[in-house]
Write a protein that holds these residues in place. Structure first.
Motif, PDB file in Angstrom:
ATOM      1  N   GLY A 207     -15.811 -13.367  -1.931  1.00 45.37           N
ATOM      2  CA  GLY A 207     -13.967 -12.665  -1.073  1.00 45.37           C
ATOM      3  C   GLY A 207     -13.152 -12.415  -2.083  1.00 45.37           C
ATOM      4  O   GLY A 207     -12.801 -13.233  -2.859  1.00 45.37           O
ATOM      5  N   LYS A 208     -12.411 -11.017  -2.193  1.00 46.86           N
ATOM      6  CA  LYS A 208     -11.403 -10.940  -2.594  1.00 46.86           C
ATOM      7  C   LYS A 208     -10.143 -11.762  -2.470  1.00 46.86           C
ATOM      8  O   LYS A 208      -9.671 -11.681  -0.906  1.00 46.86           O
ATOM      9  N   ALA A 209      -9.408 -12.199  -3.354  1.00 42.38           N
ATOM     10  CA  ALA A 209      -8.216 -12.685  -2.637  1.00 42.38           C
ATOM     11  C   ALA A 209      -7.023 -12.503  -2.799  1.00 42.38           C
ATOM     12  O   ALA A 209      -5.690 -12.918  -2.897  1.00 42.38           O
ATOM     13  N   VAL A 210      -6.775 -11.214  -2.718  1.00 50.87           N
ATOM     14  CA  VAL A 210      -6.197  -9.928  -2.792  1.00 50.87           C
ATOM     15  C   VAL A 210      -5.805  -9.186  -1.526  1.00 50.87           C
ATOM     16  O   VAL A 210      -7.064  -9.000  -1.281  1.00 50.87           O
ATOM     17  N   GLN A 211      -4.731  -9.446  -0.900  1.00 48.54           N
ATOM     18  CA  GLN A 211      -4.322  -8.208   1.273  1.00 48.54           C
ATOM     19  C   GLN A 211      -4.275  -6.636   0.378  1.00 48.54           C
ATOM     20  O   GLN A 211      -4.055  -6.697  -1.180  1.00 48.54           O
ATOM     21  N   PRO A 212      -4.895  -6.104   1.261  1.00 46.63           N
ATOM     22  CA  PRO A 212      -4.810  -4.932   0.449  1.00 46.63           C
ATOM     23  C   PRO A 212      -3.372  -3.947   0.038  1.00 46.63           C
ATOM     24  O   PRO A 212      -3.484  -3.507  -0.878  1.00 46.63           O
ATOM     25  N   TRP A 213      -2.389  -4.610   1.060  1.00 48.73           N
ATOM     26  CA  TRP A 213      -1.275  -3.608   0.590  1.00 48.73           C
ATOM     27  C   TRP A 213      -0.979  -4.677  -1.358  1.00 48.73           C
ATOM     28  O   TRP A 213       0.530  -4.248  -1.078  1.00 48.73           O
ATOM     29  N   ASP A 214      -0.884  -5.200  -1.599  1.00 48.52           N
ATOM     30  CA  ASP A 214      -0.950  -6.282  -2.445  1.00 48.52           C
ATOM     31  C   ASP A 214      -1.590  -5.436  -3.672  1.00 48.52           C
ATOM     32  O   ASP A 214      -1.575  -5.455  -5.616  1.00 48.52           O
ATOM     33  N   ASP A 215      -2.438  -4.423  -3.240  1.00 49.60           N
ATOM     34  CA  ASP A 215      -2.931  -3.719  -4.768  1.00 49.60           C
ATOM     35  C   ASP A 215      -2.415  -3.030  -4.927  1.00 49.60           C
ATOM     36  O   ASP A 215      -1.622  -2.123  -4.356  1.00 49.60           O
ATOM     37  N   LYS A 216      -2.562  -2.348  -6.406  1.00 50.14           N
ATOM     38  CA  LYS A 216      -2.028  -0.753  -6.760  1.00 50.14           C
ATOM     39  C   LYS A 216      -1.919   0.670  -6.078  1.00 50.14           C
ATOM     40  O   LYS A 216      -0.705   0.637  -6.188  1.00 50.14           O
ATOM     41  N   GLY A 217      -3.071   0.533  -5.716  1.00 52.23           N
ATOM     42  CA  GLY A 217      -3.846   1.688  -5.218  1.00 52.23           C
ATOM     43  C   GLY A 217      -3.114   1.751  -3.708  1.00 52.23           C
ATOM     44  O   GLY A 217      -3.820   2.362  -2.792  1.00 52.23           O
ATOM     45  N   PHE A 218      -2.345   0.513  -3.002  1.00 51.34           N
ATOM     46  CA  PHE A 218      -2.691   0.782  -2.189  1.00 51.34           C
ATOM     47  C   PHE A 218      -1.713   2.063  -1.435  1.00 51.34           C
ATOM     48  O   PHE A 218      -0.563   2.486  -1.602  1.00 51.34           O
ATOM     49  N   LYS A 219      -2.046   2.856  -0.103  1.00 51.75           N
ATOM     50  CA  LYS A 219      -1.708   3.596   0.697  1.00 51.75           C
ATOM     51  C   LYS A 219      -1.369   3.508   2.194  1.00 51.75           C
ATOM     52  O   LYS A 219      -1.907   2.707   2.957  1.00 51.75           O
ATOM     53  N   GLN A 220      -0.422   3.496   2.637  1.00 54.76           N
ATOM     54  CA  GLN A 220      -0.077   3.665   4.219  1.00 54.76           C
ATOM     55  C   GLN A 220      -1.065   4.672   5.388  1.00 54.76           C
ATOM     56  O   GLN A 220      -1.164   5.087   5.101  1.00 54.76           O
ATOM     57  N   PRO A 221      -1.987   3.404   6.392  1.00 59.04           N
ATOM     58  CA  PRO A 221      -2.668   4.685   6.925  1.00 59.04           C
ATOM     59  C   PRO A 221      -1.737   5.557   7.365  1.00 59.04           C
ATOM     60  O   PRO A 221      -0.428   4.783   8.098  1.00 59.04           O
ATOM     61  N   GLY A 222      -1.866   6.894   8.045  1.00 58.20           N
ATOM     62  CA  GLY A 222      -1.345   7.274   8.231  1.00 58.20           C
ATOM     63  C   GLY A 222      -0.436   7.719   8.030  1.00 58.20           C
ATOM     64  O   GLY A 222       0.602   8.821   8.870  1.00 58.20           O
ATOM     65  N   GLY A 223       0.557   7.454   6.761  1.00 51.20           N
ATOM     66  CA  GLY A 223       1.551   8.120   6.329  1.00 51.20           C
ATOM     67  C   GLY A 223       2.698   7.482   6.800  1.00 51.20           C
ATOM     68  O   GLY A 223       2.545   6.791   8.531  1.00 51.20           O
ATOM     69  N   GLY A 224       3.664   7.321   5.637  1.00 52.50           N
ATOM     70  CA  GLY A 224       5.113   6.535   6.141  1.00 52.50           C
ATOM     71  C   GLY A 224       6.601   7.442   6.780  1.00 52.50           C
ATOM     72  O   GLY A 224       5.446   8.330   6.814  1.00 52.50           O
ATOM     73  N   PRO A 225       7.764   6.943   6.250  1.00 50.46           N
ATOM     74  CA  PRO A 225       8.499   7.746   7.174  1.00 50.46           C
ATOM     75  C   PRO A 225       8.427   9.345   6.131  1.00 50.46           C
ATOM     76  O   PRO A 225       9.159  10.222   7.120  1.00 50.46           O
ATOM     77  N   TYR A 226       8.089   9.360   4.899  1.00 48.88           N
ATOM     78  CA  TYR A 226       8.219  10.453   4.691  1.00 48.88           C
ATOM     79  C   TYR A 226       6.929  11.490   4.102  1.00 48.88           C
ATOM     80  O   TYR A 226       6.892  12.258   3.080  1.00 48.88           O
ATOM     81  N   HIS A 227       5.691  10.842   4.616  1.00 52.34           N
ATOM     82  CA  HIS A 227       4.584  11.579   5.409  1.00 52.34           C
ATOM     83  C   HIS A 227       4.990  12.776   5.658  1.00 52.34           C
ATOM     84  O   HIS A 227       5.623  12.618   7.737  1.00 52.34           O
ATOM     85  N   PRO A 228       4.300  14.145   6.165  1.00 51.64           N
ATOM     86  CA  PRO A 228       4.916  14.999   7.001  1.00 51.64           C
ATOM     87  C   PRO A 228       3.572  14.262   8.381  1.00 51.64           C
ATOM     88  O   PRO A 228       4.421  15.053   9.299  1.00 51.64           O
ATOM     89  N   VAL A 229       2.662  14.072   8.209  1.00 50.42           N
ATOM     90  CA  VAL A 229       2.264  13.188   9.831  1.00 50.42           C
ATOM     91  C   VAL A 229       2.870  12.280  10.076  1.00 50.42           C
ATOM     92  O   VAL A 229       3.332  11.336  11.199  1.00 50.42           O
ATOM     93  N   GLY A 230       3.066  10.992   9.345  1.00 44.53           N
ATOM     94  CA  GLY A 230       3.955  10.150   9.269  1.00 44.53           C
ATOM     95  C   GLY A 230       5.679   9.761  10.053  1.00 44.53           C
ATOM     96  O   GLY A 230       5.234   9.101  11.239  1.00 44.53           O
ATOM     97  N   ILE A 231       5.899  10.547   9.492  1.00 49.41           N
ATOM     98  CA  ILE A 231       7.491  10.805  10.120  1.00 49.41           C
ATOM     99  C   ILE A 231       6.921  10.938  11.455  1.00 49.41           C
ATOM    100  O   ILE A 231       8.086  10.979  12.659  1.00 49.41           O
TER     101      ILE A 231
END
Length: 556
Positions: A207-231
């Motif tokens: 089992g991996k002892a790192v959360q997804p959001w602490d991985d360097k390559g993590f991307k917000q599912p569905g995009g964030g506020p400045y993503h054309p879909v996420g906004i």
């Protein structure tokens, strides 16, 4: 530690059992929150520990969330904003330390996990939940004027995306185990009782002892506020929250602010943002009033806070309901679920059978959801007898009449029922408008006559008004409260008067709307204003909902 027990097995896996002493359900008390950092420190520094599994020692559930009375008092005790923030940060800081401790941590969820209970599991690297219809997972804080303040706004959003997370948090909804897995909230659903075994297997399997959001390559599912879909989540979400709350509930607005700002920064900063908005919300009069009324006061009422002292506890085994319409059938259903033998009486066998058919339909719904076994379903349905025979009332601890709002009909029912009752049995009227003292005039023992007013639909509405007539005795009050608590409703005890408490408030609200209509105001303006005050419906549409002719009948 008082609340956590740690056992390390031969594989170096620490089983951390969460078990608050003296309570039937685990909650995040101040004592628990003080011990979580100790648990984290032990996992982190003990070389014998290769990984950890967190589970509950309670049969009733994993964790029901924060102890709101304890939490609110502790966070606001100092009076200063900095002290409140520091108190609020304790849980967030501790859970962040857990997920960054460097060793794999799995949650073996063997019961319901709500609010802070679910947030505790979200800080674990892996989540296993038992396959049980009794288990719910959710973040219902919005229902008491708050929002998740233990990392829930940030972790859930990063797990399942802004839209799904905001929908769940603003509604305060919960998931059943398989739905939670489908949504991405948990990783695995296993047979009940095997949660710990499955969680340990994940750790042994690397089992991996790192959360997804602490991985360097993590991307917000569905995009964030400045993503054309996420906004779009925020543009539309902003409008939806305004439409639903009219600005009356700061928690909903602050929740969206915490999510909007938090997903743009690393997790450590995001958690600080969440804590600031959480404390800001907790300090509002809306949140404090909702916590008091909907949590603290409700808990006291559910435990019988207004029950007269010195009256022996009663346990109603058999209760008769007279009137098998939607209201009477609903009462019969909740009684059956509570294990009470129920006699359901109406004028004709056909009407009585229709009432039992309603009970059957509600039970079938629970059966289809896996909340009842076939054996249990059969037993509950058999406990309800549909009849026209008043002789079957004999042996009842309580009778509830739910017949038409007519004094003559109610008087006749009262006399016929009381002729079958033994001394000490209580007669309760489900009237919503007629004063109990007047109805009790038909009774030969007014000291045992009381109002027990349910709300429709009975299976969903949790409030019950206990109304005292002029001659109602304390024993009748106590027995009525024991009955309401047995069927798991929340009782309020009120004095007699037309409309009692709830119908008087409701009637005033509708009357004000009608007065404005008579004065020439547009109906749309009246109803929009009603909703803007915080009511779920406008006064005119609500009047339509309950039927216009009912008001005429009540007035007459």
């Amino acid at each position: 530690m008082e609340n956590f027990k740690i056992d390390v097995d031969a594989d170096g896996i620490a089983l951390i059992t969460f078990d608050v002493p003296g309570r039937s359900m685990n909650t995040l008390t101040s004592g628990v929150m003080a011990e979580i950092p100790q648990v984290v420190e032990r996992i982190k520094t003990d070389d014998a520990i290769k990984g950890a599994v967190l589970t509950s020692g309670k049969a009733s559930g994993f964790c029901a969330g924060a102890d709101l009375g304890d939490m609110a008092g502790g966070m606001l005790a100092g009076g200063s904003l900095q002290e409140a923030y520091d108190a609020g940060w304790k849980l967030n800081g501790a859970l962040r330390a857990l997920e960054t401790c460097g060793k794999p941590v799995a949650a073996a969820i063997n019961g319901l996990a709500l609010g802070g209970g679910l947030e505790l599991t979200l800080a674990c690297h892996y989540r296993v939940v038992g396959d049980s219809a009794k288990i719910q997972l959710g973040l219902p804080e919005i229902k008491v004027g708050l929002f998740p303040g233990g990392g829930g706004t940030q972790r859930l959003t990063r797990l399942i995306g802004v839209q799904a997370a905001m929908t769940a948090m603003t509604a305060g909804s919960s998931w059943r185990p398989n739905d939670a897995k489908g949504a991405g909230v948990v990783h695995e659903v296993v047979a009940a009782g095997t949660e710990v075994e499955a969680a340990k297997a994940w750790i042994k399997g690397g089992g991996k002892a790192v959360q997804p959001w602490d991985d360097k390559g993590f991307k917000q599912p569905g995009g964030g506020p400045y993503h054309p879909v996420g906004i779009q989540n925020f543009l539309v979400g902003n409008a939806m929250i305004r439409k639903q709350t009219y600005g009356n509930y700061p928690a909903a607005t602050n929740l969206m602010k915490a999510v909007y700002e938090g997903i743009q920064v690393p997790m450590d900063a995001a958690l600080r943002i969440e804590t600031r908005y959480f404390i800001k919300t907790l300090m509002t009069p809306q949140a404090q009033a909702m916590i008091r009324s909907l949590f603290l006061s409700k808990q006291e009422l559910d435990k019988g806070a207004v029950r007269p002292a010195g009256i022996p506890q009663s346990d109603p085994k058999k209760v008769t309901v007279i009137g098998a319409g939607m209201m009477g059938a609903g009462i019969a259903y909740v009684q059956a679920l509570a294990g009470i033998e129920t006699i359901l009486i109406d004028r004709s066998q056909e009407d009585a059978d229709k009432g039992k058919a309603h009970v059957e339909a509600l039970l079938k719904k629970r059966l289809s959801r896996g909340q009842l076994t076939q054996e249990k379903y059969d037993a509950l349905l058999a406990s309800v007898t549909a009849t026209t025979d008043y002789d079957l009332i004999k042996g009842s601890d309580l009778v509830i009449e739910a017949v038409f709002e007519n004094r003559e009909i109610k008087a006749d029912v009262t006399k016929r029922a009381e002729a079958q009752l033994e001394g000490g049995a209580v007669f309760g009227s489900n009237t919503s408008t007629l004063p109990i003292t007047g109805l009790a005039e038909a009774s030969v023992r007014p000291e045992d006559f009381i109002g027990i007013h349910f709300f429709s639909p009975v299976d969903k509405m949790m409030l019950v008004e206990i109304i005292l007539g002029e001659k109602t005795g304390e024993a009748a009050i106590a027995k009525s409260l024991d009955y309401v608590m047995k069927i798991k409703k929340t009782p309020i005890v009120v004095n007699d008067g037309r409309g009692f408490y709830t119908s008087r408030c409701f009637g005033t609200y509708v009357a004000e709307g009608l007065a404005m209509l008579e004065e020439g105001y547009a109906p749309a303006l009246i109803d929009n204003l009603g909703r803007a005050t915080g009511m779920p419906r406008g006064p005119l549409e609500m009047h339509d909902d309950v039927a216009l002719d009912l008001s005429v009948k009540i007035a007459k």
